[in-house]
Motif scaffolding. Structure first.
Motif, mmCIF file in Angstrom:
data_model
loop_
_atom_site.group_PDB
_atom_site.id
_atom_site.type_symbol
_atom_site.label_atom_id
_atom_site.label_comp_id
_atom_site.label_asym_id
_atom_site.label_seq_id
_atom_site.Cartn_x
_atom_site.Cartn_y
_atom_site.Cartn_z
ATOM 1 N N MET A 85 41.340 26.820 45.987
ATOM 2 C CA MET A 85 41.591 26.704 44.567
ATOM 3 C C MET A 85 43.107 26.605 44.341
ATOM 4 O O MET A 85 43.871 27.375 44.905
ATOM 5 C CB MET A 85 41.026 27.934 43.849
ATOM 6 C CG MET A 85 40.927 27.752 42.361
ATOM 7 S SD MET A 85 40.149 29.147 41.516
ATOM 8 C CE MET A 85 38.433 28.689 41.651
ATOM 9 N N LYS A 86 43.523 25.671 43.541
ATOM 10 C CA LYS A 86 44.941 25.471 43.252
ATOM 11 C C LYS A 86 45.347 26.328 42.054
ATOM 12 O O LYS A 86 44.689 26.324 41.037
ATOM 13 C CB LYS A 86 45.206 23.998 42.963
ATOM 14 C CG LYS A 86 46.666 23.686 42.772
ATOM 15 C CD LYS A 86 46.896 22.213 42.592
ATOM 16 C CE LYS A 86 48.378 21.981 42.339
ATOM 17 N NZ LYS A 86 48.679 20.613 42.024
ATOM 18 N N GLU A 87 46.448 27.072 42.211
ATOM 19 C CA GLU A 87 46.927 27.932 41.129
ATOM 20 C C GLU A 87 48.213 27.393 40.535
ATOM 21 O O GLU A 87 49.047 26.839 41.247
ATOM 22 C CB GLU A 87 47.162 29.356 41.634
ATOM 23 C CG GLU A 87 45.872 30.085 41.906
ATOM 24 C CD GLU A 87 46.035 31.580 41.884
ATOM 25 O OE1 GLU A 87 46.865 32.089 41.114
ATOM 26 O OE2 GLU A 87 45.319 32.232 42.642
ATOM 27 N N MET A 88 48.357 27.549 39.221
ATOM 28 C CA MET A 88 49.589 27.168 38.539
ATOM 29 C C MET A 88 49.795 28.123 37.375
ATOM 30 O O MET A 88 48.893 28.871 37.012
ATOM 31 C CB MET A 88 49.543 25.717 38.068
ATOM 32 C CG MET A 88 48.477 25.404 37.038
ATOM 33 S SD MET A 88 48.422 23.672 36.551
ATOM 34 C CE MET A 88 47.326 23.026 37.790
ATOM 35 N N ALA A 89 50.986 28.105 36.828
ATOM 36 C CA ALA A 89 51.298 28.959 35.689
ATOM 37 C C ALA A 89 51.798 28.089 34.547
ATOM 38 O O ALA A 89 52.424 27.049 34.770
ATOM 39 C CB ALA A 89 52.354 29.986 36.075
ATOM 40 N N LEU A 90 51.514 28.528 33.335
ATOM 41 C CA LEU A 90 52.005 27.843 32.142
ATOM 42 C C LEU A 90 52.706 28.884 31.282
ATOM 43 O O LEU A 90 52.088 29.865 30.864
ATOM 44 C CB LEU A 90 50.860 27.200 31.361
ATOM 45 C CG LEU A 90 51.286 26.536 30.051
ATOM 46 C CD1 LEU A 90 52.062 25.254 30.349
ATOM 47 C CD2 LEU A 90 50.099 26.237 29.176
ATOM 48 N N GLU A 91 53.993 28.673 31.048
ATOM 49 C CA GLU A 91 54.754 29.594 30.212
ATOM 50 C C GLU A 91 54.644 29.147 28.758
ATOM 51 O O GLU A 91 54.899 27.986 28.435
ATOM 52 C CB GLU A 91 56.220 29.597 30.652
ATOM 53 C CG GLU A 91 57.051 30.620 29.929
ATOM 54 C CD GLU A 91 58.469 30.665 30.456
ATOM 55 O OE1 GLU A 91 59.390 30.465 29.646
ATOM 56 O OE2 GLU A 91 58.639 30.867 31.671
ATOM 57 N N LEU A 92 54.260 30.080 27.908
ATOM 58 C CA LEU A 92 54.113 29.772 26.488
ATOM 59 C C LEU A 92 55.462 29.519 25.835
ATOM 60 O O LEU A 92 56.477 30.064 26.254
ATOM 61 C CB LEU A 92 53.424 30.944 25.774
ATOM 62 C CG LEU A 92 51.983 31.236 26.179
ATOM 63 C CD1 LEU A 92 51.517 32.524 25.528
ATOM 64 C CD2 LEU A 92 51.072 30.087 25.797
ATOM 65 N N ARG A 93 55.461 28.702 24.798
ATOM 66 C CA ARG A 93 56.660 28.489 23.979
ATOM 67 C C ARG A 93 56.619 29.358 22.741
ATOM 68 O O ARG A 93 57.622 29.585 22.093
ATOM 69 C CB ARG A 93 56.769 27.019 23.582
ATOM 70 C CG ARG A 93 57.034 26.118 24.757
ATOM 71 C CD ARG A 93 57.231 24.703 24.292
ATOM 72 N NE ARG A 93 57.381 23.812 25.431
ATOM 73 C CZ ARG A 93 57.336 22.516 25.355
ATOM 74 N NH1 ARG A 93 57.126 21.923 24.189
ATOM 75 N NH2 ARG A 93 57.487 21.774 26.421
#
Length: 74
Positions: free
Chosen positions: A1-9
């Motif tokens: 499974m590929k993991e990534m992060a998204l930082e909120l604005r």
């Protein structure tokens, strides 16, 4: 499974916009169709609300990809 992060604005991002912003969906229309089809889960539960607000700490899973939502910096 590929993991990534998204930082909120801000305080949140809507689920369909998150899928588009991370490149998991090519368009908003495709993102909404994937959500409606029950292919996206949030925190282990299938999420059918296209504009559900994703906040820091939540985890979105779709097609073998995991997106961790992070709080805005600063």
């Amino acid at each position: 499974m590929k993991e990534m992060a998204l930082e909120l604005r801000g305080d949140y991002i809507e689920l369909d916009k998150l899928l588009k912003a991370t490149g998991l969906a090519d368009s908003g229309g495709q993102a909404r169709a994937l959500i409606t089809a029950g292919e996206v889960s949030v925190d282990g539960q299938v999420e059918l609300r296209k504009t559900a607000k994703m906040r820091a700490g939540q985890v979105v899973v779709f097609a073998g990809h995991t997106v961790r939502v992070l709080a805005a910096a600063g």
